[in-house]
Design an enzyme around this catalytic site. Structure first.
Site, PDB file in Angstrom:
ATOM      1  N   ASP A 105       0.866  -1.158   0.000  1.00 59.19           N
ATOM      2  CA  ASP A 105       0.000   0.000   0.000  1.00 59.19           C
ATOM      3  C   ASP A 105       0.915   1.224   0.000  1.00 59.19           C
ATOM      4  OD1 ASP A 105      -2.359   1.463   0.282  1.00 59.19           O
ATOM      5  OD2 ASP A 105      -1.970   1.665   2.425  1.00 59.19           O
TER       6      ASP A 105
ATOM      7  N   ASP B 273      -2.342  -0.549   5.826  1.00 56.24           N
ATOM      8  CA  ASP B 273      -2.705  -0.036   7.140  1.00 56.24           C
ATOM      9  C   ASP B 273      -4.198   0.202   7.275  1.00 56.24           C
ATOM     10  OD1 ASP B 273      -2.668   1.944   5.292  1.00 56.24           O
ATOM     11  OD2 ASP B 273      -1.881   3.489   6.617  1.00 56.24           O
TER      12      ASP B 273
ATOM     13  N   ASP C 123      -7.522  -2.279   3.205  1.00 55.29           N
ATOM     14  CA  ASP C 123      -6.493  -3.261   2.876  1.00 55.29           C
ATOM     15  C   ASP C 123      -6.772  -4.614   3.498  1.00 55.29           C
ATOM     16  OD1 ASP C 123      -4.927  -1.362   1.522  1.00 55.29           O
ATOM     17  OD2 ASP C 123      -4.139  -0.633   3.421  1.00 55.29           O
TER      18      ASP C 123
END
Lengths: 291, 1025
Positions: free
Chosen positions: B377, B718, B722
């Site tokens: 990410d 985070d 996700d």
């Protein structure tokens, strides 16, 4: 999802296995070509040949270092074991029972004794010498023929009433059975300092009411193993050695009840108090004589 | 105020729209995309539900309708009884924690234990007085399984506790109106229909529909992965898609809202449940261990059956043969291995925890080592999750600002007069403030009340100019127009701090093109110049350039209001705008970005050299994503995308050969139209890929696509968005500080310091543990043969049993445990970070060479060595090897008390038994001595022991010492305990196996030498494990 795709059908698996067994494209059998198999086999043959050779060498060296006459250690043989004939084993140790009136119940027992004493016939003791010294028969040199040492004769007739010669039923028929007690051989073992080791049989506990002790007749008299049978020099030095025996004839075994009799060997160097070993220096057996 | 619809002043980015699209608008399309992927029906159903739920209608309802729908009143709130009723009906407002059943590595121990009991059953059936050995063995095996299970569970519980301590630190409270009173209740007790008040800085406790706001902005980054704060009011249906669970509001203003969803029914709850619906794949190490178990079981069963046939044809009773069969199978169970693997993994987990990698699932320790693709990410993982001023443009020049974590090193030219003006605008035209009481905190760590951009500007000016609040005080604000989406600028009017200058200073910031429209002059080197075409052109070039870097650009201008028209007493009215807002003086541009963490580029390079592909998957805008990807090295400096090539060659994109491009930037929109095959192609064709504007579901699809390539995929993230991907990944890595609870729950590993570089450490540790586990298993397997051979020889050649079951257990669970754990401390043989990640299906933990070399080479040598000790003991006590053959039946008979040995001596049953135990002890010592050699050779697989260093791993020596000490204690200390079958062994027997140990070591050194000398040769292929 990826996991789902990994699932193969049975036929696919079989096909893959077949392919593994024989792959026509590369000429591989079980994952290797024939020449590869030859090489790997050759390697393993060579490897194992060398390993076997090394192992054989180790054993050879070991055998060379081991004394052929005397074992290096006798850690477990500090005190000899004692065995009984006839020997019929029950669930827990020796267990002998027979019926006086039914001779089929004791013929097997007497047969055992006859067979056992066959080794003590004059013919089989022919090669042994007569000894009368009743002292330790030490032999440091090999004076007997074929580089051996002399062994003393022990013949069945020394057991007199229990020799089977006088009474082929060994007293079983009359309810006063003979039992033969043998002390195990131990190389260079000296049972006592000066007096001969003696067998002593008694009831283990007093099971019957009158509390009379067990009456025993011992053969040879006093139930001793003469000292001239000791020390034993091993199978190679004394090929014809036979153990001295003591026969015990029990005269007052109560009928129709099981008694436990223990025969101990009384000697300075024989112990019979090892809690783990019931046959060390003594022999215990159950006896039941029916009428 | 509340009728104004403030919007972010992003030009290049409009985060709000992204959010709206990814979360709602694309729902249908995504669903179609998923169907193409042939997801299981159940999953489809789940996602369909999710999609449905997202299309909330509530924001379109009027307040009256809402009140009716939820049976509440926005002034008085619910009554307590109503609330209690609803609470009982709907459950607490908390996410159901995912059900985690600890997955114990399954070993054949359990089966072994059962087999043992069966064996005893048969024996007992056969002979009532049979020994209880197999019962003991069964119990020990069962105990090992249970104890190791407890240990693994304890380990995992410990990490879970650490996790729990994160979230449980402050119980969340909510201010709620019930019974017409404002009450503070725990957020868990909120129910649908509650009217809640939210102050700046609060987390929003549930899905709420805003009723009124006071300039309230919501930071949705946890949900969308984007930093851009979304401003939510009920005016705009899309915007009013009301805030979700657990998001921090940018602490501006207050808001009142009605709870419309609680607990698992909130958007966040649904994403979390999507995450828990994603099946967790087996970890690679679990697969490897399963594979290993198959090998061991295969060997055991085939040897067992072979000897069953041999035994039957040797006229053994069938019942006895079955007991032999079971015995052989059980003897093959590596009893200690389960414990060893668990301890080894937890040792590494501990080591990683020290380096700030908290491992939640023990098996995940290794997974990172075999990772071949990391899907990372962007926000918060690769970047600092903090807007920071990156570039400035004034005096026709672009200046670079320091974006490192501490901002310490601002090197651009600050002497120009333009900078003086610009800095003044930055300072004054800003509503963000430091929260009071943080004097001792370093500037970059201070908590700011304000949105991300303003925070960035505040900190930037604080670092350069010093006390901003003091400057603002000296330049008192007299009027202000806050930012809104129609104006796209923010304006304020201040008194100047120059007492002689009575003019008012009007400062303005906003979207650059809007700001420029309002300007007629531009400041160059402190001098105002008319804004002509060339300067406008320069402005556009700079603007495009900064925008192209993916940065959020703001324009700044000012105007000194003439003192004659605007005297000190002039009353400014922001509603009628009684002051000029055009013909201003343009001062400069300033661009901000969420900068990459300083450790990331290095970590990415290391991943690259370790053969790991790093893919960026973000919900952010492609340009920003690409810029960050370039700056951290995910797209390396010299690689181009198709678009780049097209631009460089000035040809249409379609004409560019795809082969020329190494990198690709793919947006969620493009991804949506791709078939799985196209995605596969994309993933294999490009080595550097950035996925932008992706939704949680698409992240899942990307992870699955990577897994189809047989890659072991790590996902870092985070946000709540996700979490499905974290769960789907072979290893999910969540950020400990920035990470949301949902992400942490779904992850297998948590980076406590949010440092991407920790992943590299993790990879290294994971690879090392894989190598070392190989060594451990090789070490453990070896002696299996030495323990099995005696039994086989016993069956075939009829020797007195050379080693007993209990003695074997003392090797497996006694002397061998510490040494095999010690191998976990072994250093890497070569630079493990320079080799490719292992192939999931080709580089197995236990491969054929390992098993063959352990079983047929070293194991056999060990068995021979131990037999030499055994034969020595028997020969020296009176039984020569020749006398032992086929002695078994007589030897074991209880009724033979005058068994003759080679010297004619006669043995009672107990005397023989005792000798047999001495034989066990001798065989045990023989194996133990050779296991020391085995331990030393297992230190390396390729290098010579001397290259590796005999003394570098001190723990190995602890292991060797423990082996010897345990053996000494067993023989001399417990030699008198007859139940353990150990006896006091004569000292010289301890040394009989030493030559064999040396032989093993020499043989292995030769093996390694040839492997090093002839890499790739026949020898290498067959002997390297």
């Amino acid at each position: 999802m990826a996991a789902l795709q990994e699932k193969k059908s049975c036929s696919q698996r079989m096909e893959e296995f077949r392919h593994y067994c024989w792959n026509p494209d590369t000429g591989q059998m079980l994952g290797r070509t024939l020449s590869r198999w030859a090489w790997i086999s050759l390697y393993y043959v060579a490897f194992y040949a060398v390993m076997t050779g090394l192992f054989a060498l180790c054993i050879y060296v070991l055998m060379r270092t081991v004394d052929p006459y005397t074992p290096d250690y006798q850690d477990q043989l500090k005190s000899p074991g004692v065995t009984l004939r006839p020997d019929v084993y029950g669930d827990k140790g020796l267990d002998i029972s027979y019926n006086v009136s039914n001779n089929r119940t004791w013929t097997d027992l007497t047969l055992t004794l006859h067979n056992f004493l066959a080794g003590y016939s004059p013919a089989s003791q022919e090669d042994n010498i007569n000894c009368t010294s009743h002292k330790y028969f030490f032999q440091e040199s090999f004076r007997a023929p074929n580089h051996t040492k002399f062994s003393c004769k022990f013949t069945a007739d020394m057991l007199q009433n229990c020799s089977g010669l006088v009474d082929p039923s060994f007293g079983f028929a009359e309810g006063k059975p003979c039992f033969i007690i043998k002390m195990n051989r131990i190389v260079r073992f000296l049972p006592s300092n000066s007096t001969a080791p003696r067998v002593d049989c008694a009831f283990l506990d007093q099971p019957h009411g009158d509390g009379r002790p067990l009456q025993v007749e011992y053969y040879p008299p006093n139930g001793t193993f003469s000292l001239h049978y000791f020390p034993y020099y091993g199978k190679k030095a004394q090929p014809h050695y036979s153990n001295p025996l003591v026969a015990a004839k029990f005269l007052n075994v109560p009928r129709n009840m099981q008694v436990v009799i223990v025969c101990k060997i009384l000697a300075d160097h024989v112990t019979f108090d090892n809690p783990h070993d019931p046959y060390e220096g003594k022999v215990e057996f159950k006896l039941k004589i029916q009428k | 105020m509340r009728l104004k619809t403030p919007e972010i002043y992003s030009v290049e980015l409009s985060g709000t729209e992204d959010v709206g699209k990814t979360d709602t608008g694309d729902g249908k399309e995504k669903y179609r995309g998923l169907k193409d992927k042939r997801l299981e029906l159940k999953k489809n159903h789940q996602k369909e539900e999710l999609k449905k739920e997202v299309d909330l209608e509530d924001h379109k309802l009027s307040i009256k309708e809402l009140e009716r729908k939820y049976g509440t009143n926005i002034v008085t709130g619910l009554s307590s009884t109503q609330a209690a009723e609803l609470l009982a009906r709907n459950g607490p407002n908390a996410l159901t924690p995912p059900k985690e059943t600890p997955e114990i590595v399954k070993f054949p121990q359990a089966d072994g234990a059962i087999l043992c009991w069966i064996a005893y059953g048969i024996q007992y059936f056969n002979d009532k007085s049979s020994s209880l050995d197999s019962v003991y063995l069964g119990c020990v095996l069962a105990l090992v399984v249970i104890l190791t299970g407890i240990f693994a569970y304890y380990q995992e519980a410990k990490s879970t506790n650490i996790m729990a301590s994160f979230s449980k630190m402050i119980p969340q409270q909510a201010l709620v109106i019930r019974d017409s009173e404002k009450k503070t209740v725990p957020a868990e007790q909120l129910v649908v229909g509650d009217i809640v008040e939210i102050k700046g800085g609060d987390k929003i406790p549930a899905d709420i529909r805003l009723l009124s706001t006071q300039g309230c902005k919501v930071d949705n980054s946890s949900l969308t992965g984007n930093l851009t704060p979304s401003l939510r009011t009920h005016d705009n249906p899309l915007e009013a898609e009301n805030p979700w669970n657990k998001m921090s509001t940018s602490p501006v203003g207050t808001a009142t809202g009605m709870v419309i969803n609680t607990g698992d029914r909130t958007i966040i709850g649904q994403i979390a449940s999507l995450a828990s619906g994603v099946g967790h794949e087996k970890t690679p190490i679990a697969i490897e261990i399963e594979h290993f178990v198959h090998i061991v079981a295969g060997v055991a069963v085939s040897i067992g059956i072979l000897f069953f046939i041999i035994a039957v044809s040797m006229k053994y009773y069938v019942l006895d043969s079955i007991i032999f069969l079971i015995g052989i199978i059980v003897a093959n169970v590596p009893e200690g291995l389960l414990a060893t693997v668990t301890v080894t993994l937890s040792l590494t987990a501990k080591r990683m925890a020290k380096k700030n990698c908290l491992v939640k699932n023990l098996e995940a320790v290794e997974t990172l080592g075999s990772t071949s693709i990391i899907c990372s990410d962007k926000t918060g993982t690769l970047t600092q999750n903090r807007m920071t001023v990156a570039h400035l443009w004034f005096d026709n020049q672009i200046f670079v600002a320091d974006t490192s974590e501490d901002h310490s090193n601002q090197v651009f030219d600050q002497s120009s007069g333009t900078w003086a003006s610009l800095s003044k605008i930055i300072t004054l035209c800003n509503r963000a403030e430091f929260r009071p009481g943080q004097e001792s905190v370093p500037i970059m760590k201070k908590v700011v009340v304000g949105d991300a951009s303003e925070t960035a500007l505040l900190k930037f000016s604080e670092v350069i100019l010093g006390d901003v609040m003091e400057i603002r005080k000296r330049n008192r604000k007299v009027a202000e127009i806050p930012f809104n989406s129609t104006n796209k600028f923010q304006l304020s009017i201040h008194e100047t701090d120059d007492p002689s200058d009575k003019r008012f200073l009007m400062v303005m910031k906003g979207a650059p093109e809007r700001v420029l429209e309002k300007c007629s002059t531009i400041m160059v080197n402190g001098q105002e110049q008319p804004l002509d075409d060339s300067t406008a052109e320069a402005f556009h070039t700079a603007y495009m350039e900064l925008g192209g870097l993916g940065e959020r650009v703001l324009g700044f201008c000012h105007l000194y209001l003439p003192a004659d028209k605007f005297p000190e007493t002039y009353s400014f009215d922001v509603d009628t705008v009684n002051f000029p807002t055009s013909n201003l003086c343009f001062v400069g541009l300033l661009s901000m970005i969420d900068p990459p963490r300083s450790t990331v580029p290095d970590a990415v390079t290391k991943c690259r050299s370790a053969g790991i592909k790093v893919i960026m998957v973000t919900g952010d805008h492609p340009i920003t994503a690409k810029a960050i990807a370039k700056s951290v090295g995910i797209i390396s400096a010299n690689s181009e995308t198709v678009e780049d090539i097209a631009k460089r060659l000035n040809i249409p994109v379609e004409q560019v050969s795809k082969r020329d491009a190494k990198a690709a930037v793919v947006t969620g929109m493009e991804l949506k139209d791709m078939s799985p095959e196209q995605l596969d192609e994309l993933l294999t064709d490009y080595s550097e890929i950035v996925f932008a504007r992706t939704s949680p579901q698409q992240k899942l699809i990307i992870v699955e696509g990577c897994q189809r390539q047989d890659a072991v995929v790590a996902v870092t993230g985070d946000g709540v968005n996700d979490s499905p991907a974290l769960k789907k990944a072979d290893i999910g890595i969540a950020m400990g500080i920035a990470g949301s609870d949902a992400a942490k729950n779904a992850a297998d590993m948590v980076l406590l310091d949010d440092n991407f570089a920790s992943i590299v450490t993790g990879v290294e540790e994971g690879r090392l543990i894989f190598d070392n586990l190989k060594k451990t298993i090789a070490y453990t397997l070896t002696k299996n043969i030495a323990e099995l051979c005696p039994f086989l020889i016993y069956i075939i050649a009829g020797l007195p049993l050379p080693i007993g079951t209990i003695t074997i257990l003392f090797i497996d669970l006694g002397t061998d445990i510490i040494p095999s754990i010690a191998l976990a401390y072994e250093k890497a043989e070569s630079d493990i970070m320079n080799r490719k990640p292992r192939h999931k299906k080709k580089d197995r933990l236990v491969n054929a060479p390992l098993a063959i070399y352990s079983y047929l080479h070293i194991g056999l040598m060990q068995a021979l060595g131990a037999f030499v000790v055994y034969f020595t003991v028997y020969a020296q006590e009176g039984f020569r090897p020749s006398a032992l053959i086929n002695l078994r039946v007589e030897w074991e008979k209880d009724s033979v008390n005058d068994l003759e040995d080679s010297y004619g001596q006669e043995w009672t049953q107990y005397q023989r038994k005792y000798l047999e135990w001495t034989g066990y002890t001798a065989f045990f010592v023989g194996i133990m001595i050779q296991q020391i050699a085995d331990l030393i050779i297992r230190k390396t697989r390729r290098n010579s022991i001397f290259q590796q260093g005999l003394f570098r791993n001190k723990v190995i020596w602890v292991g060797i010492a423990s082996q010897i000490i345990i053996a000494l204690i067993l023989s001399y200390g417990l030699g008198s305990v007859s139940a353990l079958n150990f006896t006091m062994l004569r000292p010289q027997y301890w040394f009989v196996a030493v030559p064999h140990a040396i032989l093993i070591w020499v043989y292995d050194e030769v093996r390694k030498l040839f492997i090093r000398l002839y890499p790739g040769s026949w020898w290498d292929k067959n002997m390297y494990y």
